[in-house]
Design an enzyme around this catalytic site. Structure first.
Site, PDB file in Angstrom:
ATOM      1  N   CYS A  49      -7.445  14.438  16.368  1.00  0.00           N
ATOM      2  CA  CYS A  49      -7.123  14.964  17.694  1.00  0.00           C
ATOM      3  C   CYS A  49      -5.660  14.796  18.043  1.00  0.00           C
ATOM      4  O   CYS A  49      -5.325  14.097  19.007  1.00  0.00           O
ATOM      5  CB  CYS A  49      -7.992  14.286  18.736  1.00  0.00           C
ATOM      6  SG  CYS A  49      -9.661  14.903  18.694  1.00  0.00           S
ATOM      7  N   GLY A  77       3.770   1.661  -9.228  1.00  0.00           N
ATOM      8  CA  GLY A  77       2.568   1.978  -8.466  1.00  0.00           C
ATOM      9  C   GLY A  77       2.263   3.459  -8.567  1.00  0.00           C
ATOM     10  O   GLY A  77       1.449   3.902  -9.371  1.00  0.00           O
TER      11      GLY A  77
HETATM   12  C1  LIG Z   1       8.246  -4.748  -4.247  1.00  0.00           C
HETATM   13  C2  LIG Z   1       7.637  -3.459  -4.643  1.00  0.00           C
HETATM   14  N1  LIG Z   1       7.260  -3.286  -5.917  1.00  0.00           N
HETATM   15  C3  LIG Z   1       6.674  -2.155  -6.320  1.00  0.00           C
HETATM   16  C4  LIG Z   1       6.433  -1.112  -5.458  1.00  0.00           C
HETATM   17  C5  LIG Z   1       5.750   0.114  -5.963  1.00  0.00           C
HETATM   18  O1  LIG Z   1       6.569   1.220  -5.897  1.00  0.00           O
HETATM   19  P1  LIG Z   1       6.100   2.611  -6.475  1.00  0.00           P
HETATM   20  O2  LIG Z   1       4.727   2.882  -5.965  1.00  0.00           O
HETATM   21  O3  LIG Z   1       7.084   3.564  -5.943  1.00  0.00           O
HETATM   22  O4  LIG Z   1       6.146   2.515  -7.975  1.00  0.00           O
HETATM   23  C6  LIG Z   1       6.817  -1.231  -4.130  1.00  0.00           C
HETATM   24  C7  LIG Z   1       6.575  -0.144  -3.181  1.00  0.00           C
HETATM   25  O5  LIG Z   1       6.785  -0.203  -2.010  1.00  0.00           O
HETATM   26  C8  LIG Z   1       7.432  -2.446  -3.709  1.00  0.00           C
HETATM   27  O6  LIG Z   1       7.802  -2.623  -2.437  1.00  0.00           O
END
Ligand SMILES: Cc1ncc(COP(=O)(O)O)c(C=O)c1O
Length: 454
Positions: free
Chosen positions: A355, A282
């Site tokens: 706030c 991600g």
């Molecule tokens: C199951 C799972 N996959 C993928 C990700 C993505 O992780 P990242 O944004 O650190 O690559 C997360 C993030 O919380 C996750 O919980």
């Protein structure tokens, strides 16, 4: 090569956004996403895994749940990892084929499981109780790839809240708990249709060797299940996401190539092609391609500290405000026309508009002298920041624009234009009111009714 939204490019984008009226007195905050940079990160990811015969790179939608961004990623060859019915809807609306979507939410209802199975979306059960539900709900002609999430319990990185493979983590089956491994193996042996193992060791703050150790344990479990089943049952390993992001400067580190090297150093067979591979990155795909630009409304002093009151606070940088040590952000400053500010550096607290006293996104950050009408940019905020705003104080969700640098990909091209596409318009006050029940304002005065008339 994987590159970030460099400070120079950010300056060009901010200047052009001011010229185009996207940042102005009545539009005081916006997210900017470098589209070419996102594509380069996807290319770097594919390149790093080029030696693995069958891979699905599923973007973790939570990192940037904006449909045009998801569609961009689909167009670049990604799949999508989703963790709620809302994210599943976004992924489908973005155009991902169900077979390229992976559902991972930890608390799936029976209805959510049924929907995923009917669509043919891949699903990773969080626990053995969820497998029992799938037993009852799985249609005979089910096309979903089905897996189980395990927690290899290899320990924590530097940010506890981002570490999912700790002894007490809420995610997956805790593999080292007494009897758990045996229960997992038996669960697979009894269910020949259960063909995937999933783990997500952690995200920001987790060192690559820790992630590699957890995924090597996943591989060892797959081998054990196959041996016990006496057949080739596990066909794919879902390795989760979690490549950390460098928030300190423009460089992209660690890299996907480094991730692959770290994994193969600990378990050479992990990526040798015996198992299909799913990844769920991600933040590493989008964080360094986004900035949040905001107007300085006032500059003041308190107790000898300089404070800039801006329009970027906890509503767009929630993590940084509540956990400043774990999520420090770089800030740069621009004049009202978007030209980078120069001059001696002085420490500023960069505060937001909310706030509560803690609404500060950077403490004593060295910046040139600021004045009303200047702009600040919070760097590396393309993941989990402007895309996932917080509704406190009923501040609007800010606009998000994709930026296209016209000279991207041209040799020696310099400083031609920056084009913008609206990814999400800023929310209006009327939309905020509607979201908060203005169309049922009398509900508590005259709205009580039997369930059938609600
Ligand atoms: C199951 C799972 N996959 C993928 C990700 C993505 O992780 P990242 O944004 O650190 O690559 C997360 C993030 O919380 C996750 O919980």
């Amino acid at each position: 090569m994987d590159v970030s939204f460099s400070t120079d490019k950010v300056a060009r984008a901010v200047r052009q956004a001011v010229t185009d009226g996207l940042l102005a007195e009545d539009r005081p905050v916006a997210g900017l996403l470098d589209v070419g940079g996102v594509r380069e990160s996807v290319a770097a990811l594919h390149q790093a895994f080029a030696g693995v015969p069958e891979v699905l790179h599923a973007f973790a939608a939570k990192a940037c749940p904006l449909v045009p961004v998801l569609r961009l990623l689909a167009d670049a060859g990604m799949g999508c990892e989703v963790a709620s019915p809302g994210e599943l809807r976004l992924a489908l609306d973005a155009g991902f084929a169900p077979a390229r979507i992976v559902l991972d939410s930890p608390a799936k209802t029976r209805g959510e499981i049924r929907e995923a199975l009917d669509l043919g979306v891949a699903l990773n059960a969080d626990n053995l109780g969820e497998l029992d539900r799938i037993d009852a709900l799985r249609p005979a002609d089910c096309s979903s790839v089905l897996g189980l999430r395990v927690n290899p319990q290899v320990g924590s990185g530097s940010i506890g809240a981002m570490s999912t493979a700790t002894a007490h983590s809420k995610f997956g089956v805790a593999l080292r708990d007494p009897g758990a491994r045996e229960r997992v193996v038996e669960a697979f042996v009894r269910r020949p249709w259960l063909t995937r193992l999933h783990a997500h060791v952690g995200s920001q703050g987790c060192p690559l060797p820790l992630i590699a150790q957890g995924l090597a344990a996943l591989h060892g479990l797959a081998e054990e299940i196959d041996a016990r089943a006496g057949r080739r049952q596990i066909t794919s390993l879902d390795l989760g996401g979690g490549l950390p992001v460098n928030f300190a400067d423009d460089s992209v580190t660690p890299t996907y190539a480094g991730y692959v090297a770290a994994l193969t150093a600990v378990e050479p067979a992990l990526l040798d092609g015996r198992y299909q591979v799913v990844t769920e990155f991600g933040r590493s795909l989008v964080a360094k391609h986004g900035v949040t630009a905001a107007r300085v409304e006032y500059v003041k002093e308190a107790g000898g500290r300089r404070i800039a009151l801006t329009h970027a606070g906890a509503q767009v940088a929630t993590r940084t405000v509540f956990m400043p040590q774990s999520w420090p952000l770089r800030v740069t400053a621009y004049g009202p026309d978007g030209t980078p500010k120069r001059g001696p550096l002085v420490p500023y607290d960069i505060a937001g508009p909310l706030c509560f006293a803690g609404d500060v996104v950077a403490h004593a950050h060295p910046l040139p002298e600021l004045a009303e009408g200047d702009l600040v940019a919070l760097h590396d905020t393309g993941a989990y920041y402007f895309s996932a705003p917080w509704a406190y104080n009923s501040l609007p969700r800010p606009a998000v624009y994709g930026c296209l640098f016209e000279d991207d990909g041209q040799d020696g091209g310099q400083d031609t234009g920056v084009l913008f596409a609206t990814v999400r318009p800023a929310q209006t006050a009327r939309e905020i009111s509607l979201e908060n029940g203005s169309d049922r304002a009398d509900a508590l005065l005259t709205g009580f009714a039997a369930p059938s008339r609600r």
